[in-house]
Design an enzyme around this catalytic site. Structure first.
Site, mmCIF file in Angstrom:
data_model
loop_
_atom_site.group_PDB
_atom_site.id
_atom_site.type_symbol
_atom_site.label_atom_id
_atom_site.label_comp_id
_atom_site.label_asym_id
_atom_site.label_seq_id
_atom_site.Cartn_x
_atom_site.Cartn_y
_atom_site.Cartn_z
ATOM 1 N N GLU A 443 0.012 2.623 2.902
ATOM 2 C CA GLU A 443 -1.441 2.547 2.681
ATOM 3 C C GLU A 443 -1.796 1.596 1.542
ATOM 4 O O GLU A 443 -2.742 1.816 0.802
ATOM 5 C CB GLU A 443 -2.044 3.937 2.423
ATOM 6 C CG GLU A 443 -1.748 4.960 3.483
ATOM 7 C CD GLU A 443 -2.041 4.481 4.892
ATOM 8 O OE1 GLU A 443 -2.859 3.551 5.056
ATOM 9 O OE2 GLU A 443 -1.428 4.993 5.842
ATOM 10 N N GLY A 444 -1.036 0.523 1.441
ATOM 11 C CA GLY A 444 -1.215 -0.435 0.350
ATOM 12 C C GLY A 444 -0.346 -0.022 -0.817
ATOM 13 O O GLY A 444 -0.551 1.038 -1.402
#
Length: 600
Positions: A443-444
């Site tokens: 998610e980054g």
């Protein structure tokens, strides 16, 4: 064998004594009737489901993993997973915070977030199957057409179908501007998608009747880069006009990733071969729609590490009270035994208190942010909605990065408490460490979150969002600074607030000269701001505890005594980390870039 007890008392403390969620609910017509008893009853039952149904599958699921049939492209989840999910759906848990217009219960997001903390403690890998569906639901709820909402949202709300987010490709991760998956328009208004996606959590499984993939792809006339990305709904099975399932769509699992942790979640390699999809939102505007899901996922990942920190702490404490090793340096503490329990040793206590302090502050931050999210979505005052949205935007990268960094630290410490036994699978601690490690990556990555915080959320608006949050801190400092018993908390909080202001200004000036200075300082900067936020919540929690202890007099509740001790530990032993972080942030770009890359 590991154990788990839902932290209901601390959840109630944060919800009702610290944040006082029901007072805020009264300002929102959609939630005005949700009272303390309702919240507590839901979380008590949710805790039972997490501890009694999902937690017993954690270790067995980790050992069994998922199995792919390469002939049919179907994935079998570990024993008991499908049955536990059926209980989850039957119990109405999927619909908790969903819109009543689509079969949801319409409860505040903050209640759902607390439930998910307990699910993540119980079994992070299992929880990812329903957890990702919430992000798909939110994205379609915000950007779907009326027809798409009518088709997909009731099934996602009920949990009959699950959802995924399909972004990453073999050649690109965070840099989505490089993606190559193509979408060709068809005469009937649909699109045929061709390409490959990797690292798709819960991308294929046997737990639900259908999987709704949200897929990023490029139209034939798409401009290059991130401005040419569109978003599509691509269901595993086609959906007929009457809502029934049709034949298999052209999206299938070609392989499962063999991972360090979360082994019982099917992280899939997906191939799209003329897969039929429908456009979500406007052409070339897919990132805006997908960011709804990505931001929900980033808050969810922070909750994952919070859950792991809590369960690792619980098991480490139980072990430390029971395990006998050596004598205290100051003399025996349990002379009737062959040795003292290791909880008497200072460094063991430091490791335990580190995990506890990070768990309890993380819980306060997550509950606060979820309540801000409820205000952003449901408050009748537009100014409140806007201010809440800004605060959620500021705190999201902190929750994702700071809580997951802390989760890695805490689970590693808790494994260390077990000594050699912590490295052995049967005790369960090494799984928490393995599972926690992914949360810093997906998610980054946490570096991406740090760049987002410093570059987009702080410098891009000249510190407007940070100043608004800083104003809350300053008001608290001014209000409580006159109390003698609060000085040990207020003074360091005010000090770190001043230092963050100065550091932000300094980095902003450097960034004008060379934008790479942001990249050199961002990771350290996020951790400093994370500590500012934690210091604020710990000072607030200390105030509540002090007030309660004054009321109780000679018969103090041990809960508040422990809360105060943990607050003092945080300010004495963890917050001082910011001194070195500020120095390394100020050291700047030169030490990183001076050496020629050929010398590496």
């Amino acid at each position: 064998m590991p154990q788990y007890n839902p932290p209901l008392r601390d959840l109630q403390f944060v919800l009702h004594e610290l944040v006082q969620v029901t007072e805020t609910f009264k300002e929102m017509p959609a939630h005005a009737e949700v009272d303390v008893d309702t919240v507590n009853a839901i979380l008590e039952e949710g805790g039972k489901f997490a501890a009694q149904v999902v937690f017993p599958l954690n270790r067995s699921g980790d050992e069994e993993g998922c199995t792919l049939d390469k002939t049919t492209h179907e994935v079998r989840t570990p024993k008991g997973y499908k049955e536990a999910y059926a209980q989850y759906v039957e119990g109405g848990w999927a619909a908790l915070s969903c819109d009543p217009a689509y079969g949801g219960q319409g409860l505040p997001h903050v209640v759902n977030q607390c439930f998910y903390e307990m699910l993540n403690s119980a079994n992070q890998a299992w929880t990812m199957y329903p957890g990702l569906s919430h992000g798909a639901y939110e994205s379609l709820h915000a950007h779907g057409t009326p027809e798409q909402k009518a088709t997909y949202l009731p099934k996602l709300s009920s949990g009959e179908w699950t959802g995924t987010m399909c972004l990453t490709e073999p050649h690109c991760g965070t840099d989505l501007g490089l993606l190559r998956t193509k979408a060709e328009p068809q005469a009937d208004g649909t699109y045929k998608l061709n390409g490959a996606k990797i690292f798709i959590s819960a991308g294929e499984h046997d737990m639900a009747a259908n999987i709704i993939h949200l897929v990023l792809a490029r139209l034939p006339d798409a401009p290059s880069g991130s401005k040419g990305i569109s978003l599509f709904i691509v269901p595993k099975f086609h959906v007929n006009a009457d809502g029934s399932l049709g034949g298999r769509n052209g999206i299938f699992c070609a392989g499962l990733e063999h991972k360090m942790g979360i082994t019982s979640n099917a992280t899939a390699q997906l191939v799209l071969e003329d897969a039929v999809g429908t456009l979500v939102g406007q052409p070339h505007k897919g990132l805006a729609a997908m960011f709804v899901m990505m931001n929900a996922a980033r808050l969810g990942v922070g909750m994952q590490s919070l859950g792991l920190t809590e369960v690792a702490y619980q098991n480490a404490v139980a072990y430390a009270k029971d395990r006998l090793q050596m004598r205290a340096l100051s003399g025996p503490k349990a002379p009737e035994k062959a040795a003292d329990p290791i909880i008497v040793h200072p460094d063991v206590r430091k490791m335990l208190l580190t995990a506890r302090a990070y768990a309890e502050a993380g819980r306060a931050l997550c509950v606060h942010t979820a309540l801000m999210l409820d205000q952003e979505l449901s408050h009748p005052d537009e100014d409140v909605r806007k201010a809440s949205a800004d605060e959620v935007a500021l705190l999201t990268p902190i929750i994702k990065a700071f809580l997951t960094d802390n989760g890695w630290i805490a689970t590693s410490h808790c494994m260390q408490v077990f000594g050699g036994h912590g490295y052995i699978r049967e005790w369960g601690m090494e799984q928490y460490v393995r599972d926690a490690r992914i949360n810093m990556i997906y998610e980054g990555t946490n570096t991406i979150q740090s760049l987002d915080l410093l570059g987009r959320k702080v410098l891009a608006d000249n510190g407007k969002k940070l100043k608004a949050f800083g104003k809350k801190i300053a008001e608290f400092v001014e209000e409580e600074g006159i109390r003698e018993d609060m000085q040990e908390f207020i003074n360091p909080l005010a000090d770190i607030g001043d230092k963050v202001t100065k550091l932000t200004t300094e980095l902003g000036m450097k960034a004008f000269g060379n934008p790479d200075e942001v990249g050199a300082a961002a990771v350290d900067y996020l951790r400093v701001v994370g500590h500012l936020v934690f210091a604020y919540f710990w000072a607030r929690m200390a105030k509540v505890a002090l007030d309660k202890l004054k009321e109780q007099g000679a018969n103090p509740d041990p809960f508040y005594v422990a809360k105060l001790h943990t607050a003092r530990f945080y300010f004495a032993k963890l917050l001082p980390e910011t001194a070195s972080l500020i120095r390394t942030a100020r050291a700047g770009l030169a030490p990183l870039m001076a050496m020629d890359e050929a010398m590496f």
